[in-house]
Design a protein around this motif. Structure first.
Motif, PDB file in Angstrom:
ATOM      1  N   VAL A  37      13.137  94.201  21.632  1.00 51.78           N
ATOM      2  CA  VAL A  37      12.222  93.794  22.851  1.00 51.78           C
ATOM      3  C   VAL A  37      12.571  95.169  23.568  1.00 51.78           C
ATOM      4  O   VAL A  37      13.143  95.947  23.513  1.00 51.78           O
ATOM      5  N   ARG A  38      11.546  96.024  24.100  1.00 48.93           N
ATOM      6  CA  ARG A  38      11.640  96.853  25.395  1.00 48.93           C
ATOM      7  C   ARG A  38      12.528  96.738  26.204  1.00 48.93           C
ATOM      8  O   ARG A  38      13.417  97.986  26.264  1.00 48.93           O
ATOM      9  N   ASP A  39      12.671  95.855  26.600  1.00 48.33           N
ATOM     10  CA  ASP A  39      14.227  96.358  27.473  1.00 48.33           C
ATOM     11  C   ASP A  39      15.376  96.712  27.286  1.00 48.33           C
ATOM     12  O   ASP A  39      16.233  97.497  27.694  1.00 48.33           O
ATOM     13  N   ARG A  40      15.239  96.196  25.555  1.00 46.50           N
ATOM     14  CA  ARG A  40      17.059  96.733  25.359  1.00 46.50           C
ATOM     15  C   ARG A  40      16.914  97.879  24.500  1.00 46.50           C
ATOM     16  O   ARG A  40      17.967  98.037  24.095  1.00 46.50           O
ATOM     17  N   HIS A  95      11.931 105.268  30.132  1.00 50.24           N
ATOM     18  CA  HIS A  95      11.526 104.472  31.790  1.00 50.24           C
ATOM     19  C   HIS A  95       9.859 104.576  31.875  1.00 50.24           C
ATOM     20  O   HIS A  95       9.340 104.403  30.648  1.00 50.24           O
ATOM     21  N   GLU A 100       6.430 102.284  33.229  1.00 49.43           N
ATOM     22  CA  GLU A 100       5.431 101.124  32.787  1.00 49.43           C
ATOM     23  C   GLU A 100       6.692  99.720  32.382  1.00 49.43           C
ATOM     24  O   GLU A 100       6.761  98.888  31.244  1.00 49.43           O
ATOM     25  N   LYS A 101       7.036  99.240  33.472  1.00 49.94           N
ATOM     26  CA  LYS A 101       8.036  98.163  33.210  1.00 49.94           C
ATOM     27  C   LYS A 101       7.014  96.949  32.093  1.00 49.94           C
ATOM     28  O   LYS A 101       8.614  95.956  32.759  1.00 49.94           O
ATOM     29  N   SER A 102       6.271  96.740  32.911  1.00 48.67           N
ATOM     30  CA  SER A 102       5.085  95.549  32.395  1.00 48.67           C
ATOM     31  C   SER A 102       4.938  95.614  30.551  1.00 48.67           C
ATOM     32  O   SER A 102       4.884  94.678  30.424  1.00 48.67           O
ATOM     33  N   LEU A 103       5.464  96.665  30.155  1.00 49.72           N
ATOM     34  CA  LEU A 103       5.220  96.708  28.644  1.00 49.72           C
ATOM     35  C   LEU A 103       6.674  96.204  28.280  1.00 49.72           C
ATOM     36  O   LEU A 103       7.495  97.233  28.227  1.00 49.72           O
ATOM     37  N   LYS A 104       6.629  94.926  27.646  1.00 53.00           N
ATOM     38  CA  LYS A 104       7.885  94.473  27.793  1.00 53.00           C
ATOM     39  C   LYS A 104       8.311  93.838  26.164  1.00 53.00           C
ATOM     40  O   LYS A 104       9.213  93.577  25.341  1.00 53.00           O
ATOM     41  N   GLY A 105       6.995  92.902  25.328  1.00 52.49           N
ATOM     42  CA  GLY A 105       7.211  92.016  24.169  1.00 52.49           C
ATOM     43  C   GLY A 105       7.488  93.113  22.873  1.00 52.49           C
ATOM     44  O   GLY A 105       7.377  94.454  23.125  1.00 52.49           O
ATOM     45  N   THR A 157       5.541  96.417  21.282  1.00 54.10           N
ATOM     46  CA  THR A 157       5.383  97.720  22.765  1.00 54.10           C
ATOM     47  C   THR A 157       6.171  98.722  21.543  1.00 54.10           C
ATOM     48  O   THR A 157       6.944  99.948  21.243  1.00 54.10           O
TER      49      THR A 157
END
Length: 701
Positions: free
Chosen positions: A351-354, A359, A361-366, A369
């Motif tokens: 996922v985006r978080d890892r 940097h 657009e923190k809403s993009l997480k799945g 993306t």
């Protein structure tokens, strides 16, 4: 660095990102937008409904422009990785004579090898030659006169050969994307492959040393990329993904596809699911019932992905990394681990978080993306296929460059055959001249005429976007063509007198034993004989005489065939010619046939043989009488071929009494005896006419 508009056109969803690169912080997402297709307009990553896909892209573009407050004109996109095709091919050039291989010649030979790779691809896929874009090639080997060599340029030889590895993308894939972008005034500047883009974002370079499998599970397909020893080494695809699960739900509960897609996404979020079927009935089911329903389909998907991974990797990798919206399919991670026989914690969703260094657009997480982020990274790093348009003879031609693109590659992309870059030499003419083989070469072909932006160009000249190419194919050399007069030796005609008539004595040429004129053309394979106008022998040959041979006549004499030779007497300036002599201008030549007469034969008749009283006797000839077909002939008559002569030594046959003087009787004849005459056993008279070979008996009784 200028921001990049990265666009991921998926089977279910279109997602766009505007990214930029910051050397210190990494990559920053300035804005993002996404939307789903209103209906199924994409199948297996291929555009099927241009207008519907363009509608979704236009919506994403408008949302981004609204957020950023500046227009978007250029875009980076990705093509399905399974579409990439690679071929290795060889091209060879053979010449009649050794030549020096210049850069233009070598480049034309390399392009011919690329064209051969395209033909091989056509043969294996059944598509036509225009079905693929060449997105790059590299020479891998070169030969001169059969010897492998590092560089052909500057070498001299008759036979040159090159081997190249060429990479192609189907035109349908690329043209579909270009058509969609053209609808919304976007210019494609970079094209990457989906698994390459996803891999750049999902797996950092330091993790590519491990044997990992990246699986991008979309709606229609699951694309696979494998890493080992620091790089991606294999790509594959399974032609099923999340849509298979949705369709199973729709079929079981009789749902519209959009409703079925919503149910699938809510399976793991709610213990009880409620929805309305196609007939309007309200349906409420437990989570466990739906999971049980889809388990067989997800199991089949997991099994197919596992088989493809094992086939490409030649074994089970260390771990499986899932991305894409389809990676959230319930039970997929568990069933993949079970099928591959690896711990469940070795199958995970990226996922985006890892992702490090990303940097904004923190809403993009799945996991959906990952691929658009990878497309942006590939474009910012210049790892995509650079795409632009040039014009060839007025027609726009899309160009992909894995390396600096040349005029030759643009011509290949325009479908122009490499053989037209240089005109072929004209065909040679081979013929036989008085028994010796002769070869006349055709002219050399001309090189193609090239204009780049109105100025003379070269095949290896680099191109930039918008360049205009005018290509006039090289003309083939002219075939060798000569007439009889072109090969005649220089010999002046002579005026001579032949049997009293003045005439021009010139050489004669025979083609396949047929007399031809000096203006006649010589054809390939002709057998030509030349009779000069120099000596008596050639003059007689032209006139149909052979000074060395005699004419023969066949005569029959008393039923026996005999051959007699007639000869010609040749007079040159009144003197008998002895042997072969040179003929000069103004000479008088007379040919007389010296013939035989009947008298020249000195014919003598043979005596007639009889048998008298058992003894052979020859009746002497009285004169020589010669006839032909019953007609008396004289000794001064000429012999004629086929004449039938009869030679006898008497005017009429003798009678029995003419032979009595040749009969020997005993000295005493008894008184009263009578003479008994017998011919061939029959009583005869003194006047019986005899025939040659008759047996006579004369006795006193």
């Amino acid at each position: 660095m200028e921001p990049i508009f990265a666009l991921d056109i998926g089977t279910r969803m279109v997602m766009g990102l505007v990214m930029t690169k910051n050397e210190e912080q990494g990559y920053e997402i300035l804005a993002s937008a996404q939307t789903e297709h209103r209906q199924r307009a994409m199948y297996d990553g291929q555009v099927h409904d241009v207008d519907e896909v363009a509608r979704a892209v236009a919506k994403v573009k408008a949302l981004l422009e609204q957020k950023l407050d500046f227009p978007l004109k250029q875009v980076a996109v990705a093509a399905a990785g399974r579409a990439l095709k690679t071929e290795v091919a060889v091209a060879e050039h053979k010449g009649l004579l050794p030549v020096r291989w210049e850069r233009e010649n070598v480049l034309a030979l390399e392009i011919e090898a690329v064209h051969q790779a395209l033909r091989q691809l056509q043969s294996s896929t059944g598509d036509d030659l225009q079905s693929y874009h060449c997105v790059g090639y590299n020479p891998i080997a070169r030969w001169n006169e059969g010897e492998e060599i590092a560089n052909l340029i500057g070498q001299r030889g008759r036979v040159a050969k090159v081997s190249v590895i060429a990479t192609f993308l189907p035109r349908t894939v690329v043209d579909g994307l270009v058509a969609v972008l053209g609808r919304v005034d976007l210019e494609m500047t970079s094209l990457t492959l989906e698994p390459i883009a996803a891999g750049q974002a999902a797996i950092p370079p330091n993790m590519r040393r491990h044997n990992l499998a990246l699986v991008d599970v979309g709606a229609g397909t699951a694309d696979i990329a494998l890493t080992r020893s620091g790089s991606f080494f294999a790509y594959g695809m399974v032609p099923m993904a999340g849509d298979e699960v949705t369709e199973e739900i729709c079929k079981h509960f009789l749902l519209d596809f959009k409703v079925g897609e919503k149910v699938k996404r809510e399976i793991l979020k709610k213990k009880q699911l409620s929805f309305t079927d196609f007939l309007g009935a309200k349906v409420v089911v437990d989570q466990s019932e739906v999971l049980e329903l889809i388990q067989s389909v997800v199991g089949k998907l997991a099994e197919n992905i596992s088989k493809e991974i094992i086939k490409l990797n030649d074994g089970v990798p260390h771990a499986i990394i899932l991305i894409g919206g389809g990676s959230l399919t319930p039970l997929l991670c568990e069933l993949l681990a079970e099928t591959l026989g690896i711990p469940q914690n070795r199958v995970g969703i990226q996922v985006r978080d890892r992702l490090g260094g990303i940097h904004g657009e923190k809403s993009l997480k799945g996991p959906e993306t990952i691929t658009p982020i990878g497309i942006g990274i590939a474009a910012l790093e210049g790892n995509g296929l650079q795409y632009y348009t040039v014009s060839v003879n007025g027609t726009p031609v899309p160009i992909f460059a894995l390396q600096l693109t040349t005029v030759a590659e643009a011509l290949l992309a325009a479908g122009i055959q490499p053989r037209s870059f240089f005109g072929k030499p004209g065909s040679a003419l081979t013929f036989e001249w008085n028994g010796e083989m002769q070869v006349i070469k055709g002219t050399l072909g001309s090189s193609a005429e090239l204009l780049v932006n109105g100025k003379p160009g070269k095949l290896d000249q680099s191109l930039t976007a918008g360049d205009e190419i005018i290509f006039i194919p090289g003309e083939q050399g002219k075939d060798a063509q000569i007439s009889v007069k072109d090969i005649l030796p220089v010999q002046n005609p002579k005026w001579i007198f032949w049997n009293g008539e003045q005439e021009r004595y010139t050489p004669q040429v025979f083609v396949n034993n047929k007399l031809v004129l000096e203006t006649d053309h010589i054809l390939d394979g002709n057998k030509i004989s030349y009779v000069a106008n120099d000596d008596l022998s050639n003059l007689l040959k032209q006139k149909g005489y052979n000074h060395q041979e005699n004419e023969e006549v066949e005569i029959s004499i008393n039923g026996e065939t005999r051959m007699f030779h007639l000869h010609h007497e040749v007079l040159v300036n009144g003197n008998t010619a002895e042997g072969n002599i040179i003929i000069k201008d103004g000479d008088y030549i007379e040919v007389r046939k010296v013939q035989l007469t009947i008298g020249d034969l000195k014919l003598k008749p043979n005596p007639i043989t009889f048998y008298i009283n058992g003894k052979e006797m020859e009746y002497p000839t009285q004169e020589t009488i010669i006839t032909s077909q019953g007609r008396p002939v004289q000794e001064d008559e000429l012999l004629i071929d086929g004449m039938d002569l009869r030679v006898v030594g008497y005017k009429q046959m003798p009678i029995f009494s003419d032979l009595l003087p040749y009969v020997k009787f005993s000295d005493e004849v008894p008184p009263g005896s009578t003479l008994t005459l017998i011919v061939n056993g029959q009583p005869a008279e003194f006047t019986t006419v005899l025939r040659p070979g008759d047996r006579l008996t004369a006795t006193w009784n």
